[in-house]
Design an enzyme around this catalytic site. Structure first.
Site, PDB file in Angstrom:
ATOM      1  N   GLY B  41       0.788  -1.225   0.000  1.00 11.38           N
ATOM      2  CA  GLY B  41       0.000   0.000   0.000  1.00 11.38           C
ATOM      3  C   GLY B  41       0.820   1.274   0.000  1.00 11.38           C
ATOM      4  CB  CYS B 250     -25.967  -9.082 -18.087  1.00 10.51           C
ATOM      5  SG  CYS B 250     -25.207  -9.024 -19.716  1.00 10.51           S
ATOM      6  CB  CYS B 253     -24.645 -13.261 -20.424  1.00  7.93           C
ATOM      7  SG  CYS B 253     -24.082 -12.427 -18.928  1.00  7.93           S
ATOM      8  CB  CYS B 275     -21.176  -8.395 -18.454  1.00 12.87           C
ATOM      9  SG  CYS B 275     -22.258  -9.600 -17.721  1.00 12.87           S
ATOM     10  CB  CYS B 281     -20.575 -10.831 -21.253  1.00 17.40           C
ATOM     11  SG  CYS B 281     -22.308 -10.528 -21.624  1.00 17.40           S
TER      12      CYS B 281
END
Lengths: 200, 308
Positions: B41, B250, B253, B275, B281
């Site tokens: 980090g 979606c 899909c 998606c 997808c």
């Protein structure tokens, strides 16, 4: 002609050998405690094991002074590193970006190396500790980033009190030195984030 | 002789080093990456090089990928989740040309995934490396413009200002309105910008088995998350962190658990949700999942419908 003073070869193929070696070291430090193996394609100079030599050849250059103990500094290892990496070899731990120490020798202590600065903890030393073996010693339990749950290591040939020094180093987080334990062509990464205790 | 040492013929491409960067630059980036992994980090400064594309187009991610990629790697590049958008296509081609890289669109086949602003829907595996392109690595920059000050704030873990910002958001709007680049606390120590991924993806970073590397070329910073590292999105006990959700699945899909993009389909208010992860997808459609608008999209040849 004296052949014993000749400097041995470095990487035959620097681009790909250093890339492969870097990924090994990256894996070692991102998954502390796993034993990673460098491909032993180079013949290291006397005093350095293949893992230590490969790591330094991959990472060290004129920007990174290296500390070596007296014996290595004056021997073929010092000449080999100066020639291949163009590094400055230091005789004191302070100011070294990399260091090679013998795990069994009493000095220098880990606390002698640069732990970084609170605003720049990245400016700390990376210390390569050459051990007698990476297995078969006293078992230590590791935890922290890079470790799912806990992991055990048992390197051999480390000086008494070494693990207490490692634990004190981890206390300094986010400062502290990062350790790489090496033996032959194998290495174990121990970054400062790793918490270490004796296996119960 | 090896590929990178071969002298170019007269009509050959320029003789770049393997993966474009010279070895000295790679060493410098590699050292920065190792320190970044050791202090999760924390943003490690590095000497960002000029790349053959403009700053802001992923030069940080490209330099990180160039420093780690080797002949054994398979590279996937995504831009907002899609494999076929400009940034993804050109970066993939860059590495095909300069590093002879094997490329793929399949998340599970890739060893290195360079991404702009998404984490793939398919779970990441141990051994994979995510490389994020980061525009603003400093999470505190909008709150404190001076680098000298933000550096001290990180050094002393003074993150009160960030909590105040989130609090003011709640006081004004009733909830935290940050939806992307949502700040996270790494390993209980450093507040980190996860790059502009939607906050939907933040939970995927927590304890991920993959190594995650972040490169900011313009800002010259590299940071990292080792595998199995705690990544906590900042929140309050009475306003816990929540991710986005959608009212409809979606359109192509039918997925209900993926991140959806809103697509305007006409000028009469028509819209659909699809998606954002194009590979996810496609994989679902190939498996026989059908969304409500798949037939329409297929009739217009916008997608290929797989007939069962």
């Amino acid at each position: 002609m004296q052949t014993k003073n000749l400097i041995a070869a470095g990487f035959a193929d620097p681009v790909f050998q250093s890339q492969a070696a870097f990924r090994t070291v990256l894996a070692a430090l991102s998954e502390p405690g796993t034993v990673q193996t460098v491909s032993a394609a180079i013949l290291p100079p006397d005093g350095l094991c293949a893992a230590t030599a490969t790591t330094l050849l991959t990472l060290a250059d004129y920007e990174t002074p290296i500390f070596l103990p007296q014996q290595l500094r004056d021997g073929p290892a010092g000449a080999w590193l100066r020639f291949h990496c163009g590094v400055a070899i230091l005789d004191t731990p302070a100011g070294a970006a990399f260091a090679v120490i013998d795990g069994a020798s009493a000095a220098p202590p880990l606390a002698a190396f640069d732990p970084g600065h609170d605003q720049f903890p990245d400016r700390s030393a990376t210390v390569l500790v050459q051990c007698a073996a990476l297995t078969g010693g006293e078992s230590m339990t590791l935890s922290g980033p890079g470790i799912a749950g806990s992991r055990s290591i048992a390197p051999q040939g480390l000086r008494p009190g070494f693990w207490a020094e490692v634990a004190a180093n981890a206390e300094l987080y986010p400062l502290g030195v990062d350790l790489i334990l090496s033996c032959g062509d194998a290495l174990i990464g121990l970054p400062r984030t790793t918490q270490i205790e004796e296996t119960a | 002789m090896n590929a990178h040492q071969t002298l170019p013929a007269d009509d050959a491409k320029p003789a770049y080093n393997y993966a474009y960067l010279d070895e000295q630059t790679k060493r410098m980036i590699r050292r920065a990456l190792l320190k970044a992994v050791a202090v999760p980090g924390y943003q490690v400064p590095f000497g960002s090089r000029e790349m053959p594309l403009a700053r802001g187009w992923g030069t940080g991610g490209i330099q990180v990928t160039a420093a780690i990629i080797g002949p054994d790697d398979t590279l996937k590049v995504i831009d907002q989740g899609a494999d076929d958008t400009t940034n993804a296509v050109s970066i993939r081609r860059f590495f095909e040309r300069t590093a002879d890289a094997r490329t793929t669109e399949a998340t599970e086949e890739a060893t290195i995934i360079q991404t702009r602003h998404r984490i793939p829907e398919a779970p990441l595996k141990a051994g994979q490396i995510m490389v994020y392109q980061v525009p603003t690595p400093e999470p505190l920059r909008r709150l404190e413009p001076r680098e000298a000050e933000t550096r001290k704030m990180h050094a002393w873990a003074e993150y009160g200002l960030m909590q105040v910002k989130l609090y003011e958001n709640i006081a004004r709007f009733g909830e935290v309105t940050t939806t992307y680049d949502y700040p996270v606390m790494v390993n209980g120590r450093y507040v980190m910008a996860p790059s502009p991924i939607p906050k939907f993806d933040n939970p995927k970073m927590h304890m991920s088995p993959a190594l995650q590397l972040f490169g900011a070329g313009r800002e010259k910073r590299i940071y990292a998350l080792p595998p199995h590292t705690s990544v906590k999105s900042l929140d309050f006990d009475d306003h816990p962190f929540r991710v986005q959700s959608w009212n409809e699945p979606c359109g192509l899909c039918g997925a209900t658990d993926s991140y959806l993009d809103e697509v305007i389909t006409d000028d009469k208010g028509g819209r659909m949700f699809v998606c954002s992860d194009s590979h996810h997808c496609e994989t679902r459609r190939e498996a026989g999942h059908r969304g409500a608008m798949l037939a329409d999209a297929s009739a217009l040849h916008l997608v290929e419908e797989v007939k069962p």
